[in-house]
Design an enzyme around this catalytic site. Structure first.
Site, PDB file in Angstrom:
ATOM      1  N   GLU A  62       1.212  -1.347   0.051  1.00  0.00           N
ATOM      2  CA  GLU A  62       0.196  -0.460  -0.068  1.00  0.00           C
ATOM      3  C   GLU A  62       0.600   1.199  -0.259  1.00  0.00           C
ATOM      4  O   GLU A  62       0.297   2.612  -0.938  1.00  0.00           O
ATOM      5  CB  GLU A  62      -0.826  -0.401   1.409  1.00  0.00           C
ATOM      6  CG  GLU A  62      -2.043  -0.978   1.054  1.00  0.00           C
ATOM      7  CD  GLU A  62      -2.994  -0.586   2.038  1.00  0.00           C
ATOM      8  OE1 GLU A  62      -2.348  -1.449   3.018  1.00  0.00           O
ATOM      9  OE2 GLU A  62      -4.066  -1.111   1.889  1.00  0.00           O
ATOM     10  N   GLU A  70      -4.446  -9.631   3.466  1.00  0.00           N
ATOM     11  CA  GLU A  70      -4.911  -9.273   5.062  1.00  0.00           C
ATOM     12  C   GLU A  70      -6.248 -10.919   4.856  1.00  0.00           C
ATOM     13  O   GLU A  70      -6.795 -11.073   5.701  1.00  0.00           O
ATOM     14  CB  GLU A  70      -5.715  -8.034   4.390  1.00  0.00           C
ATOM     15  CG  GLU A  70      -4.624  -7.209   4.880  1.00  0.00           C
ATOM     16  CD  GLU A  70      -4.052  -6.798   3.739  1.00  0.00           C
ATOM     17  OE1 GLU A  70      -4.298  -7.154   2.651  1.00  0.00           O
ATOM     18  OE2 GLU A  70      -3.146  -5.593   3.710  1.00  0.00           O
TER      19      GLU A  70
END
Ligand code: NAD
Length: 722
Positions: free
Chosen positions: A134, A154
């Protein structure tokens, strides 16, 4: 010119805060390494082992970036990691601690980069995961090496990316590809990343130089500061795709909220302005954090990491080198065990009593590899290399040079004692002697040798080349370095090792016995095998107990029960399972068991003959069948796992409750979204669990149902098991 400076140099470029950072973080100045290539500044994350984005690194990186942006002598910044890892993402040791929320947070870093007045390039060489990726998505451009390996994993913790991943990836690449990338959470390699458009440039040669050259070219060509956040999702009829995805995950992953949340977040990316999409992602992320599924999956993740830690064996305990292993017994388990070592490049000598057994064992190993080759998952060269590491012998003397021998002969104490006697006579000093016994006393086996401290249990699960779990059985005399060596070896052969003390069935099978016992009692009292299986499978177990027994062979449990009837007459068993065996119904291998199987098929079909056997058994025992709800079935069977698991912890046979969970998650198909039997007990609440056990006790007079002392102690002290 290449030179490395410590952060102090970067901070001297910065106008503020530098002293405070140094004071706060002491000797952490080397967390970011600086390299100047003309007017391009290289910022290299240097937080081994995985460049996790812990608070200290975030602070130092924030300062270094600010300093670079303020410095008129710098035109662009190249952000890299090490050759092995760009960044593994969030620092998991900070989970649930104040540091995780302390500023500068990951979003603050991302915002800083996105507001940068000059080009920032992410240079991804090696692994880049979660928050690390990210961060790279905040950069104006991305380059990667062919060895780069990028994932947003995730979902495996019951979450979705929470720092813009779900909003940016579909703006960068095809919506469908972005969805699959985050739904699978699996790493994608460099060339594929370039093909997908995740990176702007793939560097095939020397990475760092290539990344600097690419950045220099951007500057020379006066390329714009392109931000993913400024783009729009470009996908025709996104709603149709998202509706389709929603229907798919509802059927394929009904117990998991994260895939649906991912789709919702992608919907926000498609329909809302970027900032609103970010808010939607944040809310979904926080909501997921509070779900029992996410808590269970995070527990499972940490439980697996901690299972290799042994309180009284220091991490730096010296280990013995294992370069060659002898496997005694070339049967079902011996062959599978051997493959683990061959796969890891460790030489194996297989030994059996007859040449025919050896030939069969070697042929099975070759056939397994050939099947993998046919599926395209193994090259011919790898197959040849693995088979070249394998040799076989009928003579124990040939084991004189192995570093470890693993015995996988018949489950018979007499046979095992003889084998250990032979091993003791031929193995070199310092070699490890391991037994794969499922039920026999490892201490007694050890005492047949003159080196009990070198003896240990390595309980593999079938198929041994596939199943991840390895119960490592620590005998009373097992030396600490032997234990440390085997735990390390388990990692080498990619097993999840859990230490068990010496007790009947060790951790997993000791609990399983009561789970199966209760399942058969439920059928005796009125449920059907299919109802019990379906109730537990709907609840999340990979396979119900009756299908599982048919797969493993009902004769194995029968043999154990016959022993129990003599050794432990107080334990209440239904004799119904014996009636099934007496009818020759041993399971899939005989085509008949609790179900019937058509030739060549593993599909369990309800068999009226079994219904008949059950009816007759109930009549003979004057049992009036009762009706059970699925919830009652789940309670009775899963609580049996909980009670026996708690006893195992209380007796010190497992080092911690979470180890029991690891055993069930990795070896017995327990659903990860429930975290394992111990975590599930905490989730239900120990008050309710104990109350149900007491109710079962009153109804059955089965002393097993007295709640384990550990459960009662935790309940009284308001503590959780895990
Ligand atoms: P198996 O019958 O398939 O194989 C046993 C092999 O040992 C045979 O090839 C036999 O010829 C050989 N053997 C017997 N005596 C020997 C001796 N004195 N010296 C050398 N070789 C000898 O049995 P298996 O299913 O592979 O089980 C082996 C062990 O693993 C048992 O202790 C069993 O309890 C344990 N185990 C089995 C499973 C399973 O699911 N099958 C799972 C975990 C543990």
């Amino acid at each position: 010119m290449n030179f490395t400076l410590y952060l102090s140099k970067a901070l001297s470029l910065s106008l503020s805060l530098s002293l405070r950072v140094i004071e706060t973080f002491g000797d952490l100045m080397s967390l970011v390494t600086l390299t100047h290539h003309g007017r391009i500044l290289g910022l290299s994350l240097n937080n081994p082992p995985v460049n996790s984005l812990g608070l200290a690194l975030r602070h130092v990186l924030y300062e270094a970036l600010q300093a670079a942006f303020a410095n008129p002598e710098i035109d662009a910044v190249l952000l890299t990691g090490s050759a092995k890892v760009f960044s593994g993402g969030a620092d998991i040791t900070e989970f649930d601690k104040p540091q995780a929320r302390a500023e500068p947070g990951l979003m603050t870093l991302i915002n800083l980069i996105e507001a940068a007045p000059k080009i920032v390039v992410a240079g991804i060489e090696g692994t880049c995961m979660g928050g690390g990726f990210e961060l790279a998505l905040a950069c104006h451009y991305r380059v990667c090496s062919t060895a780069a390996s990028v994932a947003l994993p995730e979902i495996k913790l019951g979450l979705i990316p929470g720092a813009g991943g779900t909003q940016k990836l579909p703006r960068l690449i095809d919506l469908e590809a972005a969805f699959n990338f985050m739904l699978k959470g699996e790493p994608v390699k460099g060339a594929e990343l370039a093909r997908m458009g995740v990176v702007d440039h793939l560097i095939e040669g020397e990475f760092v130089q290539g990344a600097f050259d690419f950045t220099a070219l951007l500057v020379a060509q006066d390329k714009p500061l392109t931000r993913i956040r400024d783009r729009k999702v470009d996908y025709p009829n996104h709603q149709a795709f998202l509706d389709f995805a929603k229907n798919t995950v509802k059927t394929t992953a009904p117990h998991y909220p994260a895939p649906l949340a991912l789709i919702e977040s992608l919907e926000a990316a498609c329909t809302l302005p970027f900032e609103d999409g970010m808010k939607a992602e944040r809310k979904l992320f926080i909501d997921l954090m509070g779900t029992p599924q996410c808590k269970a999956m995070r527990h499972a993740f940490f439980a697996e990491r901690s299972s290799s830690k042994i309180p009284d064996v220091a991490d730096d305990t010296p280990t013995r080198p294992i370069q060659a292993v002898g496997v005694v017994g070339a049967g079902t388990m011996g062959g599978g065990i051997a493959m683990n070592f061959l796969n890891a490049g460790i030489a194996v000598k297989l030994i059996d009593t007859q040449q025919a057994m050896l030939d069969k064992g070697v042929a099975t190993i070759r056939k397994n590899y050939e099947n993998t080759l046919k599926k395209g998952k193994l090259s011919q060269a790898d197959l040849d290399q693995r088979m070249a590491l394998l040799s076989s012998t009928l003579d124990f003397k040939d084991l004189g040079d192995v570093d470890m021998a693993i015995e996988a002969v018949f489950e018979d104490m007499g046979v095992k004692e003889k084998v250990f006697h032979q091993l003791d006579a031929v193995l070199k000093p310092g070699a490890i002697l391991a037994t794969n016994t499922s039920t026999l006393d490892v201490n007694r086996i050890a005492l047949t040798t003159k080196r009990a401290s070198d003896v240990i249990g390595t309980h593999f699960f079938s198929p041994a080349n596939v199943m991840k779990l390895l119960e490592v059985v620590r005998g009373d005399k097992t030396a600490k370095d032997v234990l440390a060596t085997v735990m390390k070896l388990a990692k080498t052969i990619k097993k999840t090792a859990v230490v068990s003390g010496v007790c009947d069935g060790f951790i997993g099978n000791r609990m399983l016995e009561h789970y199966v016992r209760m399942s058969v009692l439920l059928v005796e009292e009125g449920a059907s095998p299919a109802q019990v299986d379906q109730a537990l499978e709907k609840w999340g177990m990979v396979m119900g107990p009756f299908r599982m027994n048919d797969l493993a062979g009902n004769d194995i449990g029968w043999a154990i029960r016959k022993r129990r009837y003599v050794e432990k007459p107080q334990v209440i068993y239904s004799r119904l399972a014996d009636a099934i065996c007496e009818a020759g119904r041993f399971g899939q291998k005989t085509g008949l068991g609790w179900y019937r199987y058509e030739s060549g098929s593993r599909k369990a079909l309800v068999d009226p003959v079994v219904t008949d056997i059950i009816d007759q058994y109930r009549k003979a025992q004057s049992i009036a069948p009762k009706k059970f709800t699925d919830a009652e079935i789940v309670e009775r069977t899963i609580y049996a796992l909980i009670n026996e698991g708690a006893r195992i912890v209380e007796e010190g046979m497992a080092m911690r409750a979470s180890d029991v969970d690891v055993v069930y998650l990795t070896g017995y198909g327990f659903p990860v979204f429930r975290g394992g039997p111990m975590k599930y007990a905490d989730e239900v609440g120990l008050f309710q669990v104990c109350a149900s056990m007491k109710r079962f006790h009153e109804a059955s007079h089965d002393d097993f149902w007295q709640p384990a002392a550990l459960l009662q102690a935790c309940l009284v002290n308001s503590k959780s098991l895990t």
